[in-house]
Motif scaffolding. Structure first.
Motif, PDB file in Angstrom:
ATOM      1  N   ARG A 171       0.836  -1.197   0.000  1.00 52.40           N
ATOM      2  CA  ARG A 171       0.000   0.000   0.000  1.00 52.40           C
ATOM      3  C   ARG A 171       0.872   1.249   0.000  1.00 52.40           C
ATOM      4  O   ARG A 171       1.988   1.267   0.531  1.00 52.40           O
ATOM      5  CB  ARG A 171      -0.931  -0.004   1.216  1.00 52.40           C
ATOM      6  CG  ARG A 171      -1.868  -1.187   1.194  1.00 52.40           C
ATOM      7  CD  ARG A 171      -2.730  -1.286   2.411  1.00 52.40           C
ATOM      8  NE  ARG A 171      -3.860  -0.376   2.355  1.00 52.40           N
ATOM      9  CZ  ARG A 171      -4.913  -0.453   3.158  1.00 52.40           C
ATOM     10  NH1 ARG A 171      -4.974  -1.394   4.088  1.00 52.40           N
ATOM     11  NH2 ARG A 171      -5.901   0.405   3.056  1.00 52.40           N
ATOM     12  N   TRP A 230      -1.205   4.313   5.784  1.00 48.78           N
ATOM     13  CA  TRP A 230      -1.162   2.925   5.314  1.00 48.78           C
ATOM     14  C   TRP A 230       0.134   2.601   4.576  1.00 48.78           C
ATOM     15  O   TRP A 230       0.337   1.456   4.146  1.00 48.78           O
ATOM     16  CB  TRP A 230      -2.335   2.639   4.378  1.00 48.78           C
ATOM     17  CG  TRP A 230      -3.642   2.502   5.084  1.00 48.78           C
ATOM     18  CD1 TRP A 230      -4.711   3.346   5.030  1.00 48.78           C
ATOM     19  CD2 TRP A 230      -4.031   1.452   5.979  1.00 48.78           C
ATOM     20  NE1 TRP A 230      -5.738   2.902   5.829  1.00 48.78           N
ATOM     21  CE2 TRP A 230      -5.344   1.737   6.422  1.00 48.78           C
ATOM     22  CE3 TRP A 230      -3.387   0.304   6.453  1.00 48.78           C
ATOM     23  CZ2 TRP A 230      -6.023   0.906   7.315  1.00 48.78           C
ATOM     24  CZ3 TRP A 230      -4.073  -0.521   7.333  1.00 48.78           C
ATOM     25  CH2 TRP A 230      -5.363  -0.221   7.751  1.00 48.78           C
ATOM     26  N   PRO A 256      -1.441  -5.072   1.226  1.00 49.51           N
ATOM     27  CA  PRO A 256      -2.791  -4.775   0.746  1.00 49.51           C
ATOM     28  C   PRO A 256      -3.816  -5.400   1.693  1.00 49.51           C
ATOM     29  O   PRO A 256      -3.525  -6.383   2.383  1.00 49.51           O
ATOM     30  CB  PRO A 256      -2.836  -5.431  -0.641  1.00 49.51           C
ATOM     31  CG  PRO A 256      -1.410  -5.561  -1.045  1.00 49.51           C
ATOM     32  CD  PRO A 256      -0.632  -5.767   0.213  1.00 49.51           C
TER      33      PRO A 256
END
Length: 336
Positions: free
Chosen positions: A39, A47, A52
Motif C-alpha cells: 500500500r 497505510w 494490501p
C-alpha cells in the motif's frame, strides 16, 4: 527467553520481576519477502508500506494455521490489532462499518436497527434453531404470545421463520423485506424501523440531498450482506478472539497474537523500532513514547505464548532490533 525478559528489554526502566522459568512460545513473523505491491499513501499516508487489505487478512490466516492454538477459546486466546476499523477487515464486517459516520452507532449498537438485530432478531433466530421455542417468544416480552388457532397457524409460523433464517444468508434489505412482509406479526418491528425499510428499498425515489445521517446510513446498509451484521455482533459480544490493543489494558491471556501494521498515523512500528535501538534519532519524544508504551502493554498481555506479526515492511535496522529484543532464532519471514 521469557515474556518478562522481553518486557524488561523493551522498558528496562520498569524492572518487571516474576517466574522467568515459565517460558512459552515467543515468535516474531515479518512479511518483508512479500512480492506484491504494498500500500502507498493513496487514501491516507498512514497505510504506507503495509500489505494490501486482502493480503493482510490472508497473512493472518496463514499464521493462524501455523500455530497450534484454539482461536475459538476467546477467554484464553486473543488477536490484538490497532483499531476497530482494522478489526472490521479481519472480522469480515468492513462494508457494514463503512455505512456509519460514527463507528459507535454500530459498535455500541446506538443505531436502532442494529440494536433490533442484536436484541430481538438474532436471539429469536438462534432460539428457533436450538428449538427453544418458549425462549424465542419471551424475547419480545414475558407475556408475549401469538394466537394459534390450529395446526395451520403453527405451520405458517414455522415456514415463515425458516424463510427468515434463510434470508440472513442474503442482504440486509432481503432480511428487512422478509420482516416487513411477514404473514404473522413476529417479531414485531417498531414503527420507526418500518420507516427504515423505505430508505433501503431501491424502488423508493429519494432526494439524497435531504437525507439525514441515519437515513443515509439505512440506504447504504441495504446492499450489505447480513452476514456482516452477524460477524459484527459476534465481535461486539466478545465471541471472537479479536480486540484492539488499547481495549485489553489490565487483562491477560494464555496466548496473544499481536498484529502490527499501519492504519493510524500516530503509530509507525518501523520508526519505533529504529528509534528504540538508537534514541538519538527520536524527533518527537511524545510520539515515540506512545508507540513504545502500546508495544510494551500489548506484549505484556500474554501469560505464556506471544506471537507478533508485522504486516508493515520493516527496515534492516528494525529487524536487527527485533533480534536484540526477541532473539535471532525467534524471528521468521512468513513468506519464506
Amino acid at each position: 527467553k521469557s515474556i518478562i525478559d522481553i518486557l524488561n528489554k523493551i522498558r528496562p526502566d520498569l524492572g518487571q520481576f516474576g517466574d522467568n522459568k515459565n517460558i512459552g512460545m515467543i515468535r516474531v513473523f515479518h512479511t518483508n519477502s512479500f512480492q506484491g505491491k504494498r500500500r502507498t499513501g493513496s487514501g491516507g499516508g498512514h497505510w504506507t508500506h503495509d500489505l494490501p487489505e486482502q493480503e493482510a487478512t490472508d497473512s493472518l490466516e496463514k499464521l493462524k494455521k501455523k500455530l497450534d492454538w484454539d482461536f475459538d477459546d476467546v477467554n484464553n486466546t486473543k488477536i490484538l490489532l490497532l483499531t476497530n476499523n482494522i478489526i472490521s477487515n479481519y472480522g469480515s464486517y468492513q462494508n457494514l462499518l463503512k455505512c456509519f459516520k460514527y463507528p459507535d452507532d454500530l459498535l455500541k449498537k446506538n443505531n436502532k436497527l442494529i440494536n433490533f438485530f442484536a436484541t430481538v432478531l438474532e436471539p429469536i433466530c438462534l432460539a428457533y434453531q436450538r428449538k427453544k421455542y418458549g425462549e424465542m417468544f419471551t424475547v419480545q416480552g414475558e407475556n408475549f404470545n401469538i394466537p394459534m388457532k390450529n395446526s395451520k397457524d403453527k405451520e405458517k409460523l414455522n415456514n415463515y421463520l425458516k424463510q427468515l433464517i434463510e434470508s440472513r444468508e442474503k442482504s440486509i434489505f432481503e432480511v428487512m423485506n422478509k420482516l416487513i412482509n411477514q404473514p404473522i406479526n413476529f417479531p414485531r418491528l417498531p414503527d420507526e424501523l418500518e420507516q427504515a425499510y423505505i430508505f433501503m428499498n431501491p424502488s423508493t425515489n429519494l432526494d439524497e440531498v435531504t437525507l439525514s445521517i441515519t437515513q443515509e446510513t439505512y440506504k447504504k446498509m441495504s446492499k450489505v450482506s447480513y452476514k456482516e451484521v452477524i460477524n459484527a455482533l459476534n465481535y461486539i459480544e466478545n465471541l471472537t478472539p479479536f480486540s484492539t490493543q488499547h481495549g485489553v489494558k489490565g487483562e491477560e491471556y494464555e496466548n496473544v497474537l499481536l498484529v502490527l501494521g499501519r492504519g493510524w498515523n500516530k503509530y509507525n512500528w518501523d520508526d519505533f523500532l529504529i528509534c528504540s535501538k538508537n534514541e538519538s534519532l527520536i524527533e518527537k519524544r511524545e510520539s515515540y513514547e506512545k508507540n513504545r508504551n502500546l508495544f510494551y502493554v500489548s506484549c505484556s498481555r500474554a501469560k505464556n505464548n506471544l506471537v507478533l506479526l508485522f504486516t508493515q515492511k520493516l527496515s534492516s535496522e528494525s529487524l536487527n532490533q527485533l533480534e536484540i529484543l526477541f532473539g535471532k532464532d525467534n524471528i521468521y519471514d512468513l513468506y519464506n
